[in-house]
Design an enzyme around this catalytic site. Structure first.
Site, PDB file in Angstrom:
ATOM      1  N   GLY A  88     -11.092 -10.949 -11.613  1.00  0.00           N
ATOM      2  CA  GLY A  88      -9.853 -10.327 -12.368  1.00  0.00           C
ATOM      3  C   GLY A  88      -9.339 -10.881 -13.420  1.00  0.00           C
ATOM      4  O   GLY A  88      -8.994  -9.725 -14.296  1.00  0.00           O
ATOM      5  N   SER A 139      -6.943  -1.751  -1.070  1.00  0.00           N
ATOM      6  CA  SER A 139      -6.170  -1.068  -2.097  1.00  0.00           C
ATOM      7  C   SER A 139      -7.400  -0.827  -3.006  1.00  0.00           C
ATOM      8  O   SER A 139      -7.032   0.454  -3.146  1.00  0.00           O
ATOM      9  CB  SER A 139      -5.465  -2.519  -3.245  1.00  0.00           C
ATOM     10  N   HIS A 165       0.892  -1.481  -0.182  1.00  0.00           N
ATOM     11  CA  HIS A 165       0.213   0.116  -0.102  1.00  0.00           C
ATOM     12  C   HIS A 165       0.967   1.136   0.098  1.00  0.00           C
ATOM     13  O   HIS A 165       0.573   2.132  -0.424  1.00  0.00           O
ATOM     14  CB  HIS A 165      -0.603  -0.336   1.503  1.00  0.00           C
ATOM     15  N   HIS A 206      -7.612  -8.389  -7.895  1.00  0.00           N
ATOM     16  CA  HIS A 206      -7.797  -9.176  -6.173  1.00  0.00           C
ATOM     17  C   HIS A 206      -8.572  -7.935  -5.382  1.00  0.00           C
ATOM     18  O   HIS A 206      -7.572  -7.352  -4.816  1.00  0.00           O
ATOM     19  CB  HIS A 206      -7.323  -9.439  -6.360  1.00  0.00           C
ATOM     20  N   ASP A 265      -3.725  -8.430  -7.062  1.00  0.00           N
ATOM     21  CA  ASP A 265      -3.394  -8.658  -5.486  1.00  0.00           C
ATOM     22  C   ASP A 265      -3.345  -9.528  -5.122  1.00  0.00           C
ATOM     23  O   ASP A 265      -4.943  -9.974  -4.325  1.00  0.00           O
ATOM     24  CB  ASP A 265      -3.093  -7.822  -4.316  1.00  0.00           C
ATOM     25  N   GLU A 268     -13.634  -8.677  -6.788  1.00  0.00           N
ATOM     26  CA  GLU A 268     -13.694  -9.817  -6.422  1.00  0.00           C
ATOM     27  C   GLU A 268     -14.854 -10.662  -6.233  1.00  0.00           C
ATOM     28  O   GLU A 268     -15.810 -10.360  -6.452  1.00  0.00           O
ATOM     29  CB  GLU A 268     -14.161  -9.162  -5.001  1.00  0.00           C
TER      30      GLU A 268
HETATM   31  N1  SAM Z   1      -5.829  -6.185  -3.079  1.00  0.00           N
HETATM   32  C1  SAM Z   1      -6.953  -6.133  -1.814  1.00  0.00           C
HETATM   33  C2  SAM Z   1      -6.046  -5.297  -0.223  1.00  0.00           C
HETATM   34  O1  SAM Z   1      -4.613  -5.045  -0.682  1.00  0.00           O
HETATM   35  O2  SAM Z   1      -6.521  -4.497   0.528  1.00  0.00           O
HETATM   36  C3  SAM Z   1      -6.832  -7.803  -1.530  1.00  0.00           C
HETATM   37  C4  SAM Z   1      -7.279  -8.091  -2.206  1.00  0.00           C
HETATM   38  S1  SAM Z   1      -6.445 -10.362  -1.034  1.00  0.00           S
HETATM   39  C5  SAM Z   1      -5.161 -10.597  -0.963  1.00  0.00           C
HETATM   40  C6  SAM Z   1      -6.862 -11.474  -2.655  1.00  0.00           C
HETATM   41  C7  SAM Z   1      -8.339 -11.328  -2.329  1.00  0.00           C
HETATM   42  O3  SAM Z   1      -8.850 -12.094  -4.114  1.00  0.00           O
HETATM   43  C8  SAM Z   1      -9.457 -12.814  -1.548  1.00  0.00           C
HETATM   44  O4  SAM Z   1      -9.784 -11.577  -1.208  1.00  0.00           O
HETATM   45  C9  SAM Z   1     -10.306 -13.318  -2.706  1.00  0.00           C
HETATM   46  O5  SAM Z   1     -11.164 -13.060  -2.205  1.00  0.00           O
HETATM   47  C10 SAM Z   1     -10.137 -12.652  -4.182  1.00  0.00           C
HETATM   48  N2  SAM Z   1      -9.885 -13.691  -5.294  1.00  0.00           N
HETATM   49  C11 SAM Z   1      -9.029 -14.499  -5.256  1.00  0.00           C
HETATM   50  N3  SAM Z   1      -9.148 -15.236  -6.375  1.00  0.00           N
HETATM   51  C12 SAM Z   1      -9.550 -13.923  -7.384  1.00  0.00           C
HETATM   52  C13 SAM Z   1      -9.686 -14.286  -8.829  1.00  0.00           C
HETATM   53  N4  SAM Z   1      -9.873 -14.923  -9.278  1.00  0.00           N
HETATM   54  N5  SAM Z   1     -11.049 -12.854  -9.039  1.00  0.00           N
HETATM   55  C14 SAM Z   1     -11.063 -11.727  -7.906  1.00  0.00           C
HETATM   56  N6  SAM Z   1     -10.453 -12.179  -6.814  1.00  0.00           N
HETATM   57  C15 SAM Z   1     -10.175 -13.235  -6.723  1.00  0.00           C
END
Ligand code: SAM
Length: 305
Positions: free
Chosen positions: A163, A116, A29, A52, A183, A134
């Site tokens: 995503g 994010s 971040h 993500h 991410d 998400e």
């Molecule tokens: N980017 C966020 C942040 O920095 O605040 C944190 C994201 S977290 C590490 C990863 C997220 O991706 C999870 O909430 C998960 O449910 C979601 N996720 C996993 N595979 C995904 C996909 N193929 N497409 C979209 N979201 C996905």
């Protein structure tokens, strides 16, 4: 990596609420704030795609956060270090990150930690937009509410879609200026290959766009191969990159006092020309502030700028 496809909905167990504000979030971040601040210096509209997105907003005193206590060894340790050594000791990149968090919390203690998509929503302007993906059913619902209640000047959109798939129809953005934030939780081993494939495809469609990719430094060959493969792919496309890692202690995931992950990395495609110098200053400070043992270290390398 071979091409891969996963069927959604897949039942994920990863919830970012347990990890919000940890050392990996601090690295990711703080880098995101620096990249966005640079990209918003120009008037032209900016499109941010968050592949993500997570739930968007996290209470640092929630059960999930206090159970894992990861923020204690992340953002809270950084704040304690800054308060001990004085604000003037903090490098510009970290002051900007902490300043954004404080402003988000109305100038008071940092109790709500923005993820994010909300960091992007905070820093973007009327002419900009965020598209967040998400797939988790609960986090998707939470994200929807958070985005609906956000006071951002930018246009905020979201979809409960994979995503890696969703981004395809968004590049190049109409604005021709953009940042992809990628991410994943890497709960699926295939995520490493998906990230690489997405980067190659994104560069083919939108060679001038910036990308910020986060990955965990865990004992999986895929995790160590990813930055090497990203460097090759980006250099082959004739574009610049920056790669930074932050290790806070020895040992594999799940060991040590801080719990969870010991190290992670960010890989930035087409980084702002100012980022390397900012990271050069910020990373040693993060090692001091967040390091838990003598193995704490950073790495910073770049190509083409
Ligand atoms: N980017 C966020 C942040 O920095 O605040 C944190 C994201 S977290 C590490 C990863 C997220 O991706 C999870 O909430 C998960 O449910 C979601 N996720 C996993 N595979 C995904 C996909 N193929 N497409 C979209 N979201 C996905």
């Amino acid at each position: 990596f071979p091409p891969v496809r996963v069927r959604y909905p897949y039942m994920f167990s990863y919830r970012h609420a347990f990890h919000a504000g940890n050392h990996a979030d601090v690295l990711k971040h703080a880098t995101l704030v620096a990249v966005l601040q640079h990209l918003t210096l120009k008037e032209g509209a900016l499109s941010v795609v968050d592949t993500h997105a997570g739930a968007g907003l996290y209470k640092l005193d929630s059960n999930s956060a206090t159970t894992s206590a990861e923020a204690e060894f992340g953002i809270k340790a950084l704040l304690a270090h800054i308060s001990k050594h004085g604000k003037a000791s903090a490098p510009a990149l970290l002051s900007a990150y902490v300043g954004m968090l404080r402003q988000f919390n109305g100038g008071k203690d940092i109790k709500m930690y923005p993820g994010s998509p909300i960091i992007a929503a905070e820093l973007l302007r009327t002419q900009d937009r965020v598209m967040a993906f998400e797939v988790h059913p609960t986090d998707h619902r939470l994200l929807r509410t958070t985005l609906e209640q956000a006071t951002s000047r930018a246009k905020l959109l979201m979809d409960r879609k994979d995503g890696f798939e969703g981004i395809r129809s968004l590049l190049p953005p109409v604005s021709r200026r953009g940042l992809v934030v990628c991410d994943p939780s890497y709960e699926l081993k295939t995520d490493y290959a998906e990230v690489l494939n997405m980067t190659v495809e994104a560069l083919r469609r939108f060679a001038t766009g910036s990308m910020l990719i986060w990955y965990p430094l865990v004992g999986r060959p895929e995790a160590h191969d990813l930055p090497r493969k990203l460097k090759n792919a980006v250099a082959k496309a004739g574009k610049s990159w920056l790669h930074a890692t932050l290790q806070v202690r020895a040992g594999a995931a799940g060991q040590g006092t801080g719990g969870g992950l010991g190290a992670s990395g960010v890989f930035v495609v087409n980084p702002p020309h100012t980022l390397k110098a900012q990271m050069q200053e910020a990373l040693p400070y993060l090692v001091e502030a967040l390091g838990q043992d003598t193995h704490a270290a950073f790495k910073l390398e770049s190509h083409g700028n």
